[in-house]
Design an enzyme around this catalytic site. Structure first.
Site, PDB file in Angstrom:
ATOM      1  N   ARG A   8       0.821  -1.217   0.000  1.00 55.38           N
ATOM      2  CA  ARG A   8       0.000   0.000   0.000  1.00 55.38           C
ATOM      3  C   ARG A   8       0.851   1.262   0.000  1.00 55.38           C
ATOM      4  O   ARG A   8       0.460   2.282  -0.566  1.00 55.38           O
ATOM      5  CB  ARG A   8      -0.948  -0.023   1.205  1.00 55.38           C
TER       6      ARG A   8
ATOM      7  N   ARG B  21      -6.029 -18.201  -9.345  1.00 52.60           N
ATOM      8  CA  ARG B  21      -6.824 -17.609  -8.266  1.00 52.60           C
ATOM      9  C   ARG B  21      -7.956 -16.746  -8.822  1.00 52.60           C
ATOM     10  O   ARG B  21      -7.833 -16.165  -9.895  1.00 52.60           O
ATOM     11  CB  ARG B  21      -5.908 -16.777  -7.339  1.00 52.60           C
TER      12      ARG B  21
ATOM     13  N   ASP C 225      -3.941 -15.590   7.298  1.00 52.01           N
ATOM     14  CA  ASP C 225      -2.716 -16.178   6.735  1.00 52.01           C
ATOM     15  C   ASP C 225      -2.002 -17.107   7.721  1.00 52.01           C
ATOM     16  O   ASP C 225      -0.960 -17.667   7.388  1.00 52.01           O
ATOM     17  CB  ASP C 225      -1.754 -15.062   6.301  1.00 52.01           C
TER      18      ASP C 225
ATOM     19  N   LYS D 229      -6.322 -19.172  -1.511  1.00 52.40           N
ATOM     20  CA  LYS D 229      -5.058 -18.476  -1.249  1.00 52.40           C
ATOM     21  C   LYS D 229      -4.009 -18.922  -2.285  1.00 52.40           C
ATOM     22  O   LYS D 229      -4.360 -19.429  -3.332  1.00 52.40           O
ATOM     23  CB  LYS D 229      -4.605 -18.739   0.193  1.00 52.40           C
TER      24      LYS D 229
HETATM   25  C1  S3P Z   1      -4.116  -9.066   2.271  1.00 51.08           C
HETATM   26  C2  S3P Z   1      -5.347  -9.577   2.562  1.00 51.08           C
HETATM   27  C3  S3P Z   1      -5.590 -11.013   2.771  1.00 51.08           C
HETATM   28  C4  S3P Z   1      -4.316 -11.796   3.017  1.00 51.08           C
HETATM   29  C5  S3P Z   1      -3.212 -11.391   2.093  1.00 51.08           C
HETATM   30  C6  S3P Z   1      -2.926  -9.915   2.203  1.00 51.08           C
HETATM   31  C7  S3P Z   1      -4.000  -7.614   2.045  1.00 51.08           C
HETATM   32  O1  S3P Z   1      -6.250 -11.524   1.634  1.00 51.08           O
HETATM   33  O2  S3P Z   1      -4.557 -13.181   2.885  1.00 51.08           O
HETATM   34  O3  S3P Z   1      -2.033 -12.110   2.394  1.00 51.08           O
HETATM   35  O4  S3P Z   1      -2.874  -7.082   2.047  1.00 51.08           O
HETATM   36  O5  S3P Z   1      -5.048  -6.964   1.853  1.00 51.08           O
HETATM   37  P1  S3P Z   1      -7.842 -11.389   1.458  1.00 51.08           P
HETATM   38  O6  S3P Z   1      -8.202 -10.004   1.709  1.00 51.08           O
HETATM   39  O7  S3P Z   1      -8.142 -11.817   0.052  1.00 51.08           O
HETATM   40  O8  S3P Z   1      -8.424 -12.337   2.472  1.00 51.08           O
END
Ligand code: S3P
Length: 451
Positions: A37, A132, A334, A361
Site C-alpha cells: 500500500r 486464483r 494467513d 489463497k
Molecule cells: C491481504 C489480505 C488477505 C491476506 C493477504 C494480504 C492484504 O487476503 O490473505 O495475504 O494485504 O489486503 P484477502 O483479503 O483476500 O483475504
C-alpha cells in the site's frame, strides 16, 4: 500475447531437522500489506513519499515495478525507498504487461487502482496467481465501467492473464463485499480514489484496515460508519489530491508467527520478536495461542506511524487444543497453516472454523495443510470449511508438497524443528515472496536446515 511468462521453476527443497532449543531476539521484515500500500499510495500522491522498513520481497518488488510502469519513480536511497508520485488521476499507460508473480495483493489492488483509467493494462502472474479468482474484484469494477478481456492461457473466467480497460468516465458505485476480503475492499476504494463523486464499500465483516488508515494518512476524503448490524460503510470521495508521506513499516505479524510458534513448540526455547505490528485486525493468532496456554507476553507496546506495535516474547509451552471461532478468521487468515502446526503439538483437538477463504489463497491451503499434517503422522479431518487437528506430537519424516505457497513451506519447516524426525518440504523458492530472511533468522535462533 503468449500465456504468462512463468515456466516451471527449479525446485529448492529443504529439510528442517529437530533441534534441542531455540533462543534469541530477532526483528522480522516489514509488513507485506503495508508495504504494497505504501508504494501504491505513494505512486498516486503529489510529491516524494519515503518508506522505511519496506519489505524487500518478490511480491512487493513486483508492485514496485508495476507502479514504475504506471509512471511513478521508485528508488532506494540508504534505508529509505523513495516514491515520486504522479498525482491522483495521472497514472500513465504502461507499455508492457504488469507481472505480479505470486502476489494476490499487488495484482488485485492494482486492478482497482487502474479501473478508472481509460487505457488498457495487461496483468499476468505465476501459475499460482493465474489459478486464483479475480472475479471478486472484477465483478464490482465492471459496475464502474471496467472492461475485461481474457488472454490466451487464461484457465477460466476472470483468471489471469487478462487485460483491463477503464471507461472514459468511470461511475461511482456502492458495493457490499460478499466475502471477507481486505483485497477486494481495498481494490474498490483505490478505484473510488479516482472516480468523481462518492464510492461506498460495505464490509459486513471487518478485515485488515490498512488501506483505510493509509488513505486517511495520505489525505484522502474517507468516511466510515458502522450500521446497526455491525457492517462498515466506507465512503471515499474521489479525485481529491493525496500528499506524499513518510511511512515507517512495522514488522509483519504474519512472518513473526513462524518464529513465535517455533519458540512455543521447540523444547527449552525463549524467543523474542521485536517491532511487530499489533493492529487488532491482524492479531488473531496471538490471541489463539494465548488461549491454548502459550507463554506469550507483549512488551514495549507503542505507536508507530498510526499503528500499534510491540515486542513479543515466547517460551516453550504446553499447548492445549481449542476451538477457533469462524469470526476470528479475518484477523488470522494467513496464519492457519502455522496454527495447524502448533495444534499438532498441543494436547487434545483443535477445531478451526470458517476457513472457506483458505481454499483460494496461494494454493488450496486447507487441503494442502491437511496433506502436510498427514504426511508427517498427524491425524486431522478436513471439512469443507473446517479443519480439526488431533494433537499429541508429530512423528515427522514426511515430505510436504508446497504448491507454490510460501506459508505452507515455512509452517512445515517450523514443524520439523520440533518433530521426532526431520520434515522435508519440496520447494522453498516461494519463501522469497514474503520473507526472504526466514532461513537466516531461524538459523540465528538455532534452527538447523539441510538443503
Ligand atoms: C491481504 C489480505 C488477505 C491476506 C493477504 C494480504 C492484504 O487476503 O490473505 O495475504 O494485504 O489486503 P484477502 O483479503 O483476500 O483475504
Amino acid at each position: 500475447m503468449a500465456s504468462h511468462p512463468h515456466a516451471a521453476h527449479t525446485l529448492a527443497p529443504l529439510t528442517a531437522q529437530p533441534v534441542s532449543s531455540l533462543s534469541g531476539t530477532i526483528s522480522v521484515p516489514g509488513d507485506k500489506s503495508i508495504s504494497h500500500r505504501s508504494l501504491i499510495l505513494g505512486a498516486v500522491a503529489d510529491g516524494r513519499t519515503s518508506v522505511t522498513g519496506l519489505l524487500e520481497s518478490d511480491d512487493v518488488m513486483a508492485t514496485a515495478s508495476a507502479m514504475r510502469a504506471l509512471g511513478a519513480t521508485i528508488e532506494k536511497q540508504g534505508d529509505a525507498w523513495l516514491v515520486d508520485g504522479v498525482g491522483n488521476g495521472s497514472l500513465l499507460e504502461p507499455t508492457a504487461p504488469l507481472d505480479f508473480g505470486n502476489a494476490g495483493t499487488g495484482s488485485r489492488l492494482t486492478m482497482g487502482l487502474v479501473a478508472p483509467y481509460d487505457f488498457p493494462v495487461t496483468i499476468v502472474g505465476d501459475p499460482s496467481l493465474s489459478s486464483r479468482p479475480m472475479g471478486r474484484v472484477l465483478k464490482p469494477l465492471r459496475e464502474c465501467g471496467l472492461q475485461v478481456t481474457p488472454l490466451e492461457g487464461s484457465q477460466g473466467e476472470d483468471m489471469l492473464p487478462l487485460t483491463v480497460q477503464g471507461a472514459p468516465l468511470a461511475i461511482p458505485f456502492t458495493y457490499r463485499v460478499p466475502v471477507a476480503s481486505a483485497q477486494v475492499k481495498s481494490a474498490l476504494l483505490l478505484a473510488g480514489l479516482n472516480i468523481a463523486g462518492k464510492t461506498t464499500v460495505i464490509e459486513p465483516v471487518m478485515t485488515r484496515d490498512h488501506t483505510e488508515k493509509m488513505l486517511v494518512g495520505f489525505g484522502a476524503e474517507l468516511e466510515i460508519e458502522t450500521d446497526e448490524d455491525g457492517a462498515r460503510h466506507i465512503t471515499i470521495t474521489g479525485q481529491t489530491d493525496l500528499t506524499a508521506q513518510n511511512v515507517i513499516v512495522p514488522g509483519d505479524p504474519s512472518s513473526a508467527s513462524f518464529a513465535i510458534v517455533a519458540g512455543l513448540i521447540v523444547p527449552d526455547s525463549d524467543v523474542t520478536v521485536k517491532n511487530v505490528l499489533l493492529n487488532p485486525t491482524r492479531t488473531g493468532l496471538f490471541d489463539t495461542l494465548v488461549e491454548m496456554g502459550a507463554n506469550l507476553t507483549i512488551s514495549n507496546r507503542r505507536q508507530s506511524g498510526g499503528e500499534d506495535i510491540g515486542d513479543i516474547r515466547v517460551r516453550t509451552s504446553r499447548l492445549r487444543g481449542v476451538t477457533v471461532p469462524a469470526d476470528r478468521a479475518p484477523s488470522m487468515i494467513d496464519e492457519y497453516p502455522v496454527l495447524a502446526v502448533a495444534s499438532a503439538f498441543a494436547e487434545g483437538d483443535t477445531h478451526m472454523l470458517g476457513l472457506e477463504e483458505l481454499r483460494v489463497k496461494e494454493c488450496d491451503r486447507l487441503a494442502v495443510t491437511a496433506r502436510g499434517l498427514e504426511a508427517n503422522g498427524v491425524d486431522c479431518t478436513e471439512g469443507e470449511n473446517e479443519l480439526t487437528v488431533r494433537g499429541g506430537g508429530v512423528t515427522g519424516g514426511g515430505t510436504v508438497e508446497t504448491h507454490l505457497d510460501h506459508r505452507i513451506a515455512m509452517a512445515f519447516l517450523v514443524m520439523g524443528m520440533a518433530a521426532k524426525n526431520a520434515v522435508h518440504v519440496d520447494d522453498t523458492t516461494m519463501i522469497a515472496t514474503s520473507f526472504p530472511e526466514f532461513r537466516d533468522l531461524m538459523t540465528a535462533l538455532g534452527a538447523h536446515f539441510e538443503g
